[in-house]
Motif scaffolding. Sequence first.
Motif: not given
Length: 141
Positions: A119-141
């Motif tokens: 919401h802050e950056t205007g980048v779509p959620f689906r693009e942000l959640v597919q970033r490598r650092d986010i995916l690594l964080e989710l996989e680590g959980l």
Amino acid sequence: PAWPEEMKQPDYFRKELLRMRTDPRYNRNLGLQPNDQEFWNEAARVPWAKVLMRREQHWADRKSMWLQQYGTVVRANRGREEVAEMLEDCPGEVKRLVAPIMRYKVVEAVLQSVSDEAHETGVPFRELVQRRDILLELEGL
């Protein structure tokens, strides 16, 4: 707030009300009308009225706290719904990764932070959640 000990006596209020009805030195409101401001000022000065006002303030503070907590719960529920709707637009890989662990608050917090960033950056959620650092964080959980 607790009642003072003398007010807990069984005959305290019986005596108090008798004095209030008969003794003008004790009850200055005997000659006043209820629409007079001095009537209400005097009524607030009696000891048991002070206790009642403290109790009233205590419950008003509790109600305020309950309303704040309710607002927090409503905002969290709304955020969960938004994240769930945004996850529908994501690829199957992300859905398979998130679906089994979505019930945990940590995952909810990560996805909510991604949603806030979107919401802050205007980048779509689906693009942000597919970033490598986010995916690594989710996989680590």
